[in-house]
Design an enzyme around this catalytic site. Structure first.
Site, PDB file in Angstrom:
ATOM      1  CB  SER A 178       6.853  -1.810  -1.300  1.00 26.13           C
ATOM      2  OG  SER A 178       7.213  -3.158  -1.048  1.00 26.13           O
ATOM      3  CE1 TYR A 227       3.175  -1.533   3.170  1.00 25.75           C
ATOM      4  CE2 TYR A 227       4.037  -3.341   1.845  1.00 25.75           C
ATOM      5  CZ  TYR A 227       4.218  -2.123   2.484  1.00 25.75           C
ATOM      6  OH  TYR A 227       5.445  -1.501   2.412  1.00 25.75           O
TER       7      TYR A 227
END
Length: 342
Positions: free
Chosen positions: A186, A199
């Site tokens: 990401s 995360y």
């Protein structure tokens, strides 16, 4: 406020255009020199994709199916995974391809299950040549309110499962002197943000894994044709991040991207042998400006404008709406049953 956003967009474009022009000039020079992406025949490749039951994993599977590859699809969502399999088979049949698609129920957080299923894949399809650890998890809660089990699952899926997969398949790739490992991380794994702290941390781990693994292969197998790629997309319109898509501002500057576009970039990364891909591409220039040119206060102001100061509130609102809908449907079902009894 609209004038302020317009002025901000103008300043950002003014800063980014020189970088964009330089990249375009460099790309045209490569074309003029006759440099092209590596010709890739996917028909003799076996691609393993985790998290293939929906979202980005499904789009990656469809992209490889269109290219003619055989597929091993791993997920814990059996229904979604079967749907992905049927769509891939339909594409392969339309091309009269002999490539195969197999589905497997695997919890990638359990190393023993990963190793056992890896043997099944080798028996069913052969040796995996392209490995795509795509499975991801986000709890949608802040660090102080997140349960310990959610934290363990976040790191288990996002950080540890790629390691189990690499241990299961990399030795065979090195022996065959061919293969690609495409880690799906990401943008938050490259540039930290507030909100989903665990995360963000887990995605930093996956980016670090890709960089360290690439250097280790170069050091220990200097002539190896095994490549490591890392795809770092911004927010996508998928099931995992649907709660956020309607709450992100300045989408004209930092647009939400489609999983189909990201899936295409996975194949492009293999063909162009790109090590690390940030999507959308101009985000790397925005990050460069934010990290090295703008003062921290302006960087944080811009980040808070894009995602808000409490981005996880969107997850809570979405969960509350789902709960209300479930209760409403349950009440309607009970009411209908009572009417039938009368």
């Amino acid at each position: 406020m609209a004038d302020l956003f317009g002025f901000l967009r103008f300043i950002i474009n003014l800063i980014l255009y020189p970088f964009a022009l330089a990249f375009l000039f460099f790309y045209r020079c490569l074309q003029w020199l006759g440099l092209q992406p590596t010709a890739h025949n996917y028909h003799d490749n076996i691609v393993l994709i985790t998290g293939s039951g929906n979202g980005l994993g499904r789009e990656i599977a469809l992209a490889f199916a269109k290219a003619g590859a055989s597929l091993a699809l791993w997920d814990i969502d059996d229904v979604g995974n079967r749907e992905t399999q049927q769509q891939c088979l339909a594409i392969l049949h339309s091309q009269n391809s002999s490539s195969r698609v197999r589905v497997y129920h695997v919890d990638v957080t359990r190393a023993a299950d990963v190793y056992a299923c890896a043997e099944r894949v080798r028996y069913d399809l052969g040796q995996v040549t392209i490995l795509v650890p795509n499975a991801g998890y986000v709890s949608g809660r802040s660090l102080l309110t997140e349960s310990d089990s959610d934290i363990e699952r976040t790191f288990g899926v996002n950080s540890l499962s790629p390691i189990w997969l690499i241990k299961a398949f990399l030795p065979y790739m090195l022996d065959a002197n061919r293969g690609h490992i495409v880690l799906v991380s990401s943008v938050l794994g490259v540039h930290a943000s507030h909100g989903p702290i665990t995360y963000v941390s887990s995605k930093h781990a996956s980016v670090g894994l890709s960089r360290s693994l690439r250097m280790d292969i170069h050091a220990t197998h200097p002539y190896s044709r095994v490549s490591v790629h890392c795809i770092c997309p911004y927010i996508m319109r998928t099931k995992m991040f649907n709660p956020l898509t309607n709450h992100v501002l300045l989408q004209s500057v930092v647009p939400i991207i489609s999983p189909r576009y990201v899936a295409k970039q996975v194949l492009d990364a293999i063909e162009w042998r790109r090590d690390e891909v940030i999507l959308p591409y101009h985000l790397k220039y925005i990050a460069f400006v934010a990290d090295y040119i703008l003062p921290r206060c302006l960087t944080e102001w811009f980040l808070f404008k894009v995602s808000g100061r409490r981005p996880l509130d969107a997850f809570h609102k979405d969960n509350e709406e789902l709960t209300r809908e479930k209760r409403k449907k349950h009440a309607q079902t009970v009411q209908k049953e009572n009417i039938d009894l009368i």
